[in-house]
Design a protein around this motif. Structure first.
Motif, short mmCIF file in Angstrom:
data_model
loop_
_atom_site.label_atom_id
_atom_site.label_comp_id
_atom_site.label_asym_id
_atom_site.label_seq_id
_atom_site.Cartn_x
_atom_site.Cartn_y
_atom_site.Cartn_z
N TRP A 185 0.66 -1.14 0.12
CA TRP A 185 0.09 0.04 -0.05
C TRP A 185 0.80 1.10 0.00
N ILE A 186 1.91 1.09 0.80
CA ILE A 186 2.93 2.34 0.66
C ILE A 186 3.34 2.70 -0.68
N HIS A 187 3.39 1.59 -1.48
CA HIS A 187 3.75 1.65 -2.87
C HIS A 187 2.92 2.40 -3.68
N LEU A 188 1.64 2.02 -3.63
CA LEU A 188 0.51 2.59 -4.21
C LEU A 188 0.22 4.22 -3.86
N PHE A 189 0.34 4.49 -2.43
CA PHE A 189 0.22 5.80 -2.10
C PHE A 189 1.24 6.91 -2.35
N LYS A 190 2.44 6.04 -2.62
CA LYS A 190 3.69 6.88 -3.12
C LYS A 190 3.30 7.08 -4.48
N LYS A 191 2.68 6.60 -5.34
CA LYS A 191 2.44 7.00 -6.65
C LYS A 191 1.68 7.98 -6.76
N VAL A 192 0.50 7.71 -5.84
CA VAL A 192 -0.28 8.89 -5.90
C VAL A 192 0.18 10.36 -5.32
N LEU A 193 0.65 10.38 -4.34
CA LEU A 193 1.31 11.52 -3.76
C LEU A 193 2.51 12.00 -4.56
N GLU A 194 3.51 11.13 -5.33
CA GLU A 194 4.57 11.66 -6.00
C GLU A 194 3.80 11.83 -7.19
N ALA A 195 2.82 12.46 -7.35
CA ALA A 195 2.16 12.49 -8.97
C ALA A 195 3.00 13.65 -9.99
N PRO A 196 3.29 13.44 -11.06
CA PRO A 196 3.97 14.54 -11.83
C PRO A 196 2.61 15.32 -12.16
N ILE A 197 2.59 16.52 -11.85
CA ILE A 197 1.60 17.53 -12.23
C ILE A 197 1.90 18.73 -12.93
N THR A 198 1.22 19.36 -13.69
CA THR A 198 1.22 20.30 -14.47
C THR A 198 -0.02 21.46 -14.04
N PHE A 199 0.24 22.74 -14.23
CA PHE A 199 -0.81 23.86 -13.93
C PHE A 199 -1.81 24.06 -15.24
N LYS A 200 -2.82 24.28 -14.99
CA LYS A 200 -3.74 24.28 -16.08
C LYS A 200 -3.24 25.76 -16.89
N ARG A 226 6.37 18.12 -13.29
CA ARG A 226 6.99 18.02 -12.13
C ARG A 226 6.49 17.47 -11.07
N VAL A 227 7.42 16.69 -10.35
CA VAL A 227 6.97 15.53 -9.43
C VAL A 227 6.56 16.44 -8.09
N ARG A 228 5.37 15.87 -7.47
CA ARG A 228 5.07 16.84 -6.14
C ARG A 228 6.10 16.09 -5.18
N LYS A 229 6.67 16.99 -4.43
CA LYS A 229 7.43 16.61 -3.30
C LYS A 229 7.06 17.00 -1.93
N ARG A 230 5.86 17.51 -1.88
CA ARG A 230 5.37 18.04 -0.69
C ARG A 230 3.88 18.35 -0.66
N GLY A 231 3.24 17.95 0.45
CA GLY A 231 1.66 18.19 0.59
C GLY A 231 0.80 17.11 -0.12
N THR A 232 -0.22 17.34 -0.10
CA THR A 232 -1.42 16.20 -0.52
C THR A 232 -2.29 17.12 -1.30
N PRO A 233 -2.92 16.67 -2.59
CA PRO A 233 -4.08 17.19 -3.16
C PRO A 233 -5.17 17.29 -2.46
N ILE A 234 -6.02 18.36 -2.44
CA ILE A 234 -7.21 18.57 -1.63
C ILE A 234 -8.40 18.24 -2.25
N GLY A 235 -9.28 18.12 -1.75
CA GLY A 235 -10.74 17.64 -1.81
C GLY A 235 -10.79 16.30 -2.23
#
Length: 832
Positions: free
Chosen positions: A426-441, A450-459
């Motif tokens: 489960w740590i592996h799956l959660f790591k994939k979700v949290l360390e997601a590559p993200i872009t801004f609209k 760029r890969v998220r290194k801090r915080g969590t997605p909201i909502g």
């Protein structure tokens, strides 16, 4: 459910079709009405003239059924006029009054047509305003908004793309101190059981089918209840719910994905959309693939439910939570039961008891859902992580004192998960979700993810699960290190109260926790306040290591001198500027009404203190005076009146004049614009509030004294076996007749003064304990109208009846009222 854009387009089209038809009916009515009035003018006999008007009015095209009219019954008038044919007692003055009544009703029909046409034009303006060019005032608003949004986006990027290093060894040592190595054997035992339950939960994960029709439906409905998704995806999810074949296909796809979760991978970069909130702040929402969203929603919900179940069992196990020293001990509780009886002595009712009940029911892990597999939609009104003082739901507690935002390095989250027994799969799956590559609209099209290194997605449910998992540790740490105090927390907003020593220890605990976990306090929203009795020699915050800021929440702050929450006028000044900008950015009358209702009325009321039994008349008047100040500033050119300002807007845009106040305030179902009046909401409580807090407490103490005397009398009348107390007791109920005495005590739910209660036989009635009294507001019986709507209708009823011949300002069926209602209830979109 269709999207608001589609709804707007549909309403615009339907209204465009109905307005020409409305004008045809209006013209036909006016021609027939004018012809009737001309015939009546040529009739000299007053009775015949009234008879002519009565008969002719029933033949007018489009007129209401006057025989069933609540205020104007043509059938009754016809009998009265018929009586006048032979009866001389029906005078010309009476007939003239009848004639005036008929003419007024004919004019009321004209007013109905006029305001139905006006209403239609306002709807048309509203639905077409999205396609119009921005006004000068809106352009100013846009430039200010964009600058602020760029600033906030740059700040977020500094957090999410740059790790704040944390010491995982130190985190584990901290958790050991409060859990595994806790001096309390009960805590250690309960924590070991908690770890075992979490491991067992993972072991049993695949022993039952996951995605059934109900599960997929629940996931979709839960996503729809959040504010995460875009309007287009919301529409798509609604479409899924309406198609059983689609639901079945999703179910199969989700079960396949669940079986292969060990190789889980995200469906490409996550796009982050920036949205402005009511308070001017921006929030950043993930825009994910819908199937991925459903999959992660299910996992988040399952884990959240299990976490709440396990933590609840751990926290409330015997001997785990420490109790504050002020709580009643066993002997004091025995005395209450003996003197007050089983029926009342054990019901609680003290301040501490009520606080405990509220904390357990409404505060403890309140972001996590209750119930079994599909019962995770009981908290749809709760705000999400990352939310700040924006649009507060009515049931939100006024509990904001220590504010801090989750900005944790991801290793902190994973360390806590591992410590509680979450396995590497489960740590592996959660790591994939949290360390997601993200872009801004709004980034450039060629911007690399760029890969998220801090915080969590909201909502999202998973974000809530991660947040509560980490912050539940500080809930328990504060209780243990302050010897029984409870941390009152709503998401990542904290508050703590007690004496100086308790608060100082609590603050030290929070500071230590934030340092170990890599969290930061929002210094602007962190503070403390010491309330002292008048004349006290104690220095405020003497020798206490406490933050120095004010205790603020929304538009109020805690005043140390009075010990009460007062309106924070400096915050109100900022709010006035924001409200003025929002209203000036409106392109239509309905935009203005919606903006005022949400931001000018509800936002103000829900960011001030909740009106309840403890609210004083002085506090209520302070809110009313603040409302008057707000309107005098925002509507200075209209004598501080929102209604005068709105009337002038209508006249300037649509030519409507002589607009009754009721047309503005009446609910849309009656053909009004539905403008809300915050003064009415507050005035509903004027006569149910105490004149001052001193008067409230004085009444409380008198009621306690009265309750004490009543309880004492009951106790003495039942008899206790105390012959030497000097009390005068009837022989039938005293120790002279033990059998009867005991039966009466038992019937009253009182323990007999024998056996384990023998030590209290000769005790006089309790004289050193204070009885607590519970106060609760009684909900009034409701009809189809709530109290606010009843007030509005009664306030403007006479004006509306005189103008429109009843409560309906517009003619039924001539406008798409259903579509209007749906669009009025849709989310308000702020123009950036």
């Amino acid at each position: 459910m269709v999207s608001s854009n589609t709804l707007t387009e549909t309403l615009h089209t339907v209204t465009g079709i109905k307005i020409p038809e409305l004008r045809k009916q209006k013209q036909a009515y006016e021609r027939a009405k004018q012809s009737l009035l001309e015939k009546a003018q040529n009739e000299a006999d007053s009775r015949k003239r009234v008879q002519l008007l009565l008969d002719g009015s029933e033949e007018l095209p489009g007129i209401k059924d006057l025989r069933s009219h609540p205020l104007f019954n043509i059938h009754h008038l016809w009998f009265f006029v018929e009586q006048a044919r032979f009866d001389p007692s029906v005078s010309d003055r009476v007939l003239a009054d009848y004639e005036k009544t008929v003419r007024n009703q004919l004019d009321a029909e004209t007013a109905n047509y006029d305001f139905t046409e006006l209403y239609g034009e306002l709807v048309k303006e509203w639905t077409s305003s999205n396609n119009t060019n921005t006004t000068d005032s809106e352009s100013v608003f846009v430039s200010l908004g964009h600058e602020d949004m760029h600033q906030q986006r740059a700040t977020l990027k500094e957090y999410v793309f740059h790790a704040k290093e944390t010491d995982t060894t130190a985190i584990k040592a901290y958790l050991d101190e409060i859990f595994a190595n806790n001096p309390s054997k009960e805590v250690v035992s309960a924590f070991e059981k908690l770890q075992s339950q979490i491991k067992e939960f993972q072991t049993n994960w695949d022993r039952s089918s996951h995605f059934e029709t109900e599960g997929v439906t629940a996931c979709i409905e839960n996503i729809l209840d959040s504010s995460v998704i875009s309007d287009s995806k919301r529409s798509a999810l609604r479409g899924f719910l309406e198609n059983k074949i689609v639901i079945s296909e999703i179910k199969d796809a989700m079960n396949m994905r669940m079986a292969a979760r060990s190789s889980f991978a995200l469906d490409g970069p996550t796009v982050i959309e920036q949205r402005r909130q009511l308070n001017g702040r921006c929030r950043f929402y993930p825009d994910e693939d819908l199937l991925q969203m459903i999959f992660l929603q299910y996992i988040g919900a399952k884990w959240a439910i299990e976490l709440k179940r396990a933590l609840t069992e751990f926290t409330f196990a015997d001997g785990v939570l420490k109790s504050p020293s002020g709580k009643l001990g066993k002997q004091a509780l025995r005395r209450r039961q003996f003197f007050l009886g089983n029926g009342s002595a054990l019901q609680g009712g003290s301040v501490e008891d009520n606080n405990d009940e509220t904390w357990r029911a409404d505060v403890f892990l309140d972001q996590l859902p209750n119930g079994v597999e599909y019962n995770w939609m009981d908290d749809e009104d709760k705000p999400e992580y990352g939310y700040e003082e924006a649009y507060l739901p009515q049931n939100t507690r006024n509990s904001r004192v220590l504010l801090h935002r989750i900005q944790a390095h991801l290793s902190s989250i994973f360390t806590v998960l591992r410590y509680f027994g979450v396995q590497e799969e489960w740590i592996h799956l959660f790591k994939k979700v949290l360390e997601a590559p993200i872009t801004f609209k709004d980034d450039a099209p060629d911007s690399a993810p760029r890969v998220r290194k801090r915080g969590t997605p909201i909502g999202t449910r998973l974000a809530t699960f991660f947040g509560e998992f980490v912050l539940s540790c500080v809930d328990f740490a504060v209780n243990q290190k302050t010897n029984g105090a409870k941390l009152w927390r709503m998401q990542d907003d904290f508050w703590l109260w007690g004496d100086t020593e308790v608060c100082s220890k609590g603050w030290d605990t929070l500071t230590e926790f934030s340092h170990v976990m890599g969290l930061d306090f929002d210094e602007e929203k962190t503070g403390s306040c010491q309330i002292l009795a008048p004349g006290s020699d104690e220095q405020a915050n003497a020798n206490a290591n406490l933050p120095s800021g004010d205790l603020v929440w929304g538009l109020i702050k805690l005043d140390a001198a009075s010990g009460e929450f007062v309106v924070n006028q400096a915050k109100v000044d900022v709010y006035i500027e924001a409200l003025d900008l929002q209203l000036k950015a409106c392109n239509s009358i309905f935009d203005f009404v919606l903006t005022w209702n949400i931001y000018g009325c509800r936002f103000f009321l829900q960011n001030c203190r909740e009106i309840d039994v403890s609210t004083t008349r002085q506090q209520l008047h302070e809110l009313l005076e603040t409302l008057r100040r707000i309107q005098s500033r925002v509507f200075r050119s209209s004598n501080g009146s929102v209604e005068q300002h709105l009337k002038r807007m209508i006249q300037d845009r649509s030519g409507g004049s002589d607009i009754p106040d009721g047309f503005l305030y009446y609910p849309p179902v009656l053909g009004g614009l539905g403008l809300e009046n915050p003064f009415i909401y507050l005035n509903l409580f004027t006569h149910s509030t105490a004149k001052s807090s001193e008067k409230f407490l004085e009444k409380l103490f008198k009621d306690e004294e009265k309750e004490y005397r009543s309880r004492k009398q009951i106790f003495e009348e039942l008899g206790t076996g105390n012959e030497s107390s000097g009390q005068t007791i009837d022989s039938d109920v005293s120790g002279d007749n033990p059998e009867k005495s005991q039966s009466r005590r038992a019937a009253g739910g009182f323990p007999e003064p024998t056996g384990e209660w023998a030590d209290l036989r000769d005790e006089p009635f309790m004289n050193e304990l204070t009885l607590g009294i519970e106060y609760s507001s009684q909900a009034e019986a409701r009809t189809s109208w709530n109290n606010y709507e009843k007030w509005v209708i009664q306030l403007y009823a006479k004006e509306m009846e005189a103008r429109f011949g009843g409560h309906f300002a517009i003619k039924k069926g001539l406008l798409p009222a259903g579509l209007i209602k749906l669009l009025l209830e849709s989310r308000l979109t702020w123009k950036n």
